[in-house]
Write an enzyme that holds these catalytic residues in place. Structure first.
Site, mmCIF file in Angstrom:
data_model
loop_
_atom_site.group_PDB
_atom_site.id
_atom_site.type_symbol
_atom_site.label_atom_id
_atom_site.label_comp_id
_atom_site.label_asym_id
_atom_site.label_seq_id
_atom_site.Cartn_x
_atom_site.Cartn_y
_atom_site.Cartn_z
ATOM 1 N N HIS A 22 0.838 -1.206 0.000
ATOM 2 C CA HIS A 22 0.000 0.000 0.000
ATOM 3 C C HIS A 22 0.873 1.256 0.000
ATOM 4 O O HIS A 22 0.622 2.200 -0.747
ATOM 5 C CB HIS A 22 -0.911 0.029 1.237
ATOM 6 N N LYS A 46 -14.495 -10.010 4.109
ATOM 7 C CA LYS A 46 -13.234 -10.336 4.782
ATOM 8 C C LYS A 46 -13.389 -10.204 6.288
ATOM 9 O O LYS A 46 -14.008 -9.256 6.770
ATOM 10 C CB LYS A 46 -12.117 -9.385 4.313
ATOM 11 N N ARG A 98 -1.847 -6.993 -8.641
ATOM 12 C CA ARG A 98 -0.736 -7.897 -8.326
ATOM 13 C C ARG A 98 -0.691 -9.091 -9.250
ATOM 14 O O ARG A 98 0.359 -9.651 -9.503
ATOM 15 C CB ARG A 98 -0.868 -8.399 -6.874
ATOM 16 N N SER A 136 -2.723 -7.811 2.754
ATOM 17 C CA SER A 136 -3.136 -7.679 4.150
ATOM 18 C C SER A 136 -3.580 -9.025 4.709
ATOM 19 O O SER A 136 -3.371 -9.329 5.882
ATOM 20 C CB SER A 136 -4.288 -6.674 4.266
HETATM 21 P P1 ADP Z 1 -9.608 -4.341 -0.838
HETATM 22 O O1 ADP Z 1 -10.259 -5.160 0.221
HETATM 23 O O2 ADP Z 1 -10.431 -3.194 -1.303
HETATM 24 O O3 ADP Z 1 -9.000 -5.134 -1.964
HETATM 25 P P2 ADP Z 1 -6.903 -3.978 0.154
HETATM 26 O O4 ADP Z 1 -6.483 -3.142 1.311
HETATM 27 O O5 ADP Z 1 -6.680 -5.443 0.243
HETATM 28 O O6 ADP Z 1 -8.415 -3.615 -0.061
HETATM 29 O O7 ADP Z 1 -6.201 -3.453 -1.158
HETATM 30 C C1 ADP Z 1 -6.385 -2.121 -1.575
HETATM 31 C C2 ADP Z 1 -5.748 -1.929 -2.949
HETATM 32 O O8 ADP Z 1 -4.345 -2.050 -2.815
HETATM 33 C C3 ADP Z 1 -6.178 -2.969 -3.997
HETATM 34 O O9 ADP Z 1 -6.297 -2.327 -5.245
HETATM 35 C C4 ADP Z 1 -5.033 -3.925 -4.021
HETATM 36 O O10 ADP Z 1 -4.918 -4.559 -5.287
HETATM 37 C C5 ADP Z 1 -3.872 -2.978 -3.762
HETATM 38 N N1 ADP Z 1 -2.728 -3.664 -3.209
HETATM 39 C C6 ADP Z 1 -2.661 -4.319 -2.035
HETATM 40 N N2 ADP Z 1 -1.440 -4.844 -1.848
HETATM 41 C C7 ADP Z 1 -0.705 -4.490 -2.939
HETATM 42 C C8 ADP Z 1 0.632 -4.725 -3.359
HETATM 43 N N3 ADP Z 1 1.464 -5.470 -2.639
HETATM 44 N N4 ADP Z 1 1.035 -4.190 -4.531
HETATM 45 C C9 ADP Z 1 0.173 -3.496 -5.299
HETATM 46 N N5 ADP Z 1 -1.099 -3.235 -4.959
HETATM 47 C C10 ADP Z 1 -1.538 -3.726 -3.803
#
Ligand code: ADP
Length: 165
Positions: A22, A46, A98, A136
């Site tokens: 992030h 989730k 990703r 996450s």
């Molecule tokens: P959500 O539940 O909305 O997917 P996340 O917090 O898991 O929320 O992810 C938010 C955004 O950050 C998403 O677009 C996800 O693809 C991106 N993201 C999370 N981890 C990474 C990473 N390691 N590299 C690139 N983008 C990421």
């Protein structure tokens, strides 16, 4: 009708917890957009670790030292993303990709959001080298099993989680 600002990107996510993936996206977004809003959302499917206030606070502390942190804004999303875009006047949704699974989900979300609000378009940034495995969900699982997460999250996030053990 006021045009939503394409140079204002909203980066929505669960951020539960925020990771180095992030943080990387946030830094890169600040290089591309005049204003970036980090929008903490609830993810209905989730199971969570942190409440929205904690997630927002962690995002605030981990970005406070960034060179362009004055161009960051924070909000919590309780409803539709397009309503968050309208409320903050953001014309761009930023998401990270990703892998192919992200793409399948994201392309559907982007099309849905655009059909609800044509003034909003979604742009993606690919994961930086070495970050594609970071999520996450992975951090929550390792944390729950007592593992070391210090290589996966910003230092401020690691110390906050350590204080919760
Ligand atoms: P959500 O539940 O909305 O997917 P996340 O917090 O898991 O929320 O992810 C938010 C955004 O950050 C998403 O677009 C996800 O693809 C991106 N993201 C999370 N981890 C990474 C990473 N390691 N590299 C690139 N983008 C990421």
């Amino acid at each position: 009708m006021t045009r939503l600002d394409p140079n204002h990107a909203i980066f929505p996510g669960s951020f539960d917890p925020p990771t180095l993936g992030h943080l990387d996206l946030i830094e890169r977004a600040l290089e591309r957009f005049e204003l970036v809003t980090l929008a903490v959302g609830a993810h209905p499917t989730k199971s969570g670790l942190l409440d929205p206030d904690e997630r927002e606070q962690l995002l605030r502390t981990m970005t406070a030292e960034l060179a362009s942190s004055e161009r960051l804004e924070f909000m919590q999303l309780s409803g539709l993303l397009v309503d968050g875009c309208r409320d903050s006047n953001a014309g761009t949704v930023l998401r990270g990709l990703r892998n192919g699974t992200d793409f399948e989900y994201e392309s559907q979300m982007a099309a849905t959001n655009r059909s609800m609000e044509p003034g909003v378009d979604t742009l993606y940034l690919g994961a930086s080298p070495g970050h594609a495995h970071l999520s996450s969900t992975l951090v929550r699982q390792i944390f729950a099993m007592g593992g070391d997460i210090t290589e996966l999250v910003p230092e401020t996030v690691a110390s906050f989680l350590a204080s919760r053990r």
